[in-house]
Design a protein around this motif. Structure first.
Motif, PDB file in Angstrom:
ATOM      1  N   ASP A 197      45.650  40.409  38.392  1.00  0.00           N
ATOM      2  CA  ASP A 197      45.758  39.732  37.096  1.00  0.00           C
ATOM      3  C   ASP A 197      45.124  38.348  37.139  1.00  0.00           C
ATOM      4  O   ASP A 197      45.171  37.655  38.155  1.00  0.00           O
ATOM      5  CB  ASP A 197      47.225  39.609  36.678  1.00  0.00           C
ATOM      6  CG  ASP A 197      47.824  40.950  36.274  1.00  0.00           C
ATOM      7  OD1 ASP A 197      47.049  41.824  35.855  1.00  0.00           O
ATOM      8  OD2 ASP A 197      49.052  41.111  36.385  1.00  0.00           O
ATOM      9  N   PHE A 240      42.770  41.084  33.436  1.00  0.00           N
ATOM     10  CA  PHE A 240      42.589  41.346  34.866  1.00  0.00           C
ATOM     11  C   PHE A 240      41.099  41.481  35.142  1.00  0.00           C
ATOM     12  O   PHE A 240      40.286  41.683  34.239  1.00  0.00           O
ATOM     13  CB  PHE A 240      43.345  42.595  35.322  1.00  0.00           C
ATOM     14  CG  PHE A 240      43.036  43.839  34.530  1.00  0.00           C
ATOM     15  CD1 PHE A 240      41.862  44.553  34.742  1.00  0.00           C
ATOM     16  CD2 PHE A 240      43.922  44.310  33.569  1.00  0.00           C
ATOM     17  CE1 PHE A 240      41.568  45.702  34.010  1.00  0.00           C
ATOM     18  CE2 PHE A 240      43.647  45.457  32.831  1.00  0.00           C
ATOM     19  CZ  PHE A 240      42.465  46.151  33.058  1.00  0.00           C
ATOM     20  N   THR A 297      49.698  45.916  40.072  1.00  0.00           N
ATOM     21  CA  THR A 297      49.021  44.679  40.457  1.00  0.00           C
ATOM     22  C   THR A 297      48.686  44.661  41.945  1.00  0.00           C
ATOM     23  O   THR A 297      49.388  45.245  42.769  1.00  0.00           O
ATOM     24  CB  THR A 297      49.889  43.448  40.132  1.00  0.00           C
ATOM     25  OG1 THR A 297      51.159  43.584  40.775  1.00  0.00           O
ATOM     26  CG2 THR A 297      50.093  43.323  38.634  1.00  0.00           C
TER      27      THR A 297
END
Length: 368
Positions: A197, A240, A297
């Motif tokens: 991110d 992202f 993530t």
């Protein structure tokens, strides 16, 4: 007895006929896989070429770790340095899939076979630019900026159909950690990909000044357009960077991610959905839409980026750069170019071109 013999003969003939039909169907299936795929509504974008190294016994054993990279003719030195950094910093059984165009294959094969990378396992895959017909804006400015290989990441499952998981890397990266650690990152159930991110602690240092809100969705998408409004996405959602992707290819296939991405590309050519302040990759907007609130993530240290932007040398300390697991020179200034921050780190992994065609550009004191 005569009737039984006749029945046996008939059964044998039927069995032979059945086997012939099966064989023909298998041959036809092989042909179809190189032509149009009616279910996906597109042409499979590649032909594979197996390197000689793949036919030899490799010292490295264990589970294969598929790593997908792209190789543009004018940036071959970049992908070679990236591959070298991955390979030398891990003892894992890494297998590279190199997506490129026809004009690059011979040069790339020589570079890999005549240098310290001669024992690396790799497959070369030819990307078909015509796959992008109808999916890219005809705006001359946009067309000039478009490089077909930047969209290769949209088609990951097609390159390695037998793999369940893979890593995609941009060519302007250097990996300093063990790639197996990134590969073993857990993805949440139902997630087809993991990204880093833009609001995480590491990359937040590298927000591009003067380029709009390039760390959230409004920096990439036009929220005034109806097609975007209907999605109900929050404009301030953290974006992202797709320069490093850990993909669950099984989920990618099941959710038909590739087709979803293509649909948004096609719609953009009709309705101009991307932000006017879009500073960098035109591959990012469709990924942001498709993976909104549906991605896992990556550890921020596995994607320290913006090294290719102005002031990166002041933004990151040498100690921080040394500790990073993966460095990404996204931005205008590449480490093989005339001006770049931390180009000495990249130089450690660069392997000179045995053909003499590629040379990093360096600014010397005597240059004007």
């Amino acid at each position: 007895m005569t009737l039984r013999r006749v029945n046996v003969v008939i059964l044998l003939l039927l069995a032979v006929a059945f086997l012939i039909i099966v064989q023909r169907n298998l041959l036809n299936l092989s042909d179809i896989l190189h032509k149009e795929n009616p279910d996906a509504g597109m042409i499979l974008p590649f032909e594979s070429e197996l390197s000689p190294e793949l036919r030899q016994e490799s010292v490295r054993k264990g589970e294969e770790i598929p790593v997908v990279v792209t190789a543009a003719v004018e940036r071959l030195g970049a992908v070679v340095a990236a591959m070298n950094s991955v390979y030398q910093n891990s003892k894992a059984n890494v297998v590279f899939t190199i997506v490129t165009l026809n004009d690059t294959v011979d040069h790339l094969n020589v570079w890999l076979s005549k240098t310290r990378l001669k024992n690396v396992k790799y497959t070369i895959v030819i990307f078909k630019p015509e796959l992008l017909n109808g999916k890219i804006s005809k705006d001359p400015q946009t067309l000039e900026a478009v490089k077909p290989l930047t969209f290769a990441r949209f088609y990951l499952p097609l390159y390695i159909p037998e793999a369940e998981k893979a890593i995609y890397l941009d060519d302007d990266v250097i990996v300093q950690g063990d790639i197996q650690e990134l590969y073993e990152t857990n993805l949440k159930p139902g997630h087809a990909a993991a990204f880093s991110d833009d609001c995480d602690s590491a990359s937040a240092k590298g927000i591009i000044r003067g380029a709009g809100n390039q760390n959230n969705y409004i920096g990439f998408l036009d929220f005034k357009k109806d097609a975007i409004k209907k999605l109900g996405m929050r404009a301030n959602t953290c974006s992202f960077n797709p320069g490093v992707i850990l993909a669950n290819l099984t989920e990618w296939r099941n959710q038909n991610i590739t087709r979803q991405l293509e649909n948004w590309m096609e719609l953009n050519t009709q309705e101009d959905l991307y932000s006017k302040t879009l500073a960098e990759s035109i591959t990012t907007p469709p990924l942001l839409i498709v993976f909104y609130k549906r991605h896992s993530t990556i550890d921020p240290m596995w994607h320290v980026r913006h090294l290719g932007t102005t002031g990166a040398g002041n933004r990151y300390s040498p100690q921080f750069v040394k500790a990073a697991k993966l460095l990404h020179w996204n931005g205008h200034y590449k480490p093989w170019g005339r001006t770049s921050s931390f180009s000495d780190v990249w130089d450690k992994w660069f392997i000179p071109d045995p053909t003499g065609k590629f040379h990093p550009v360096r600014k010397h004191a005597g240059d004007n």
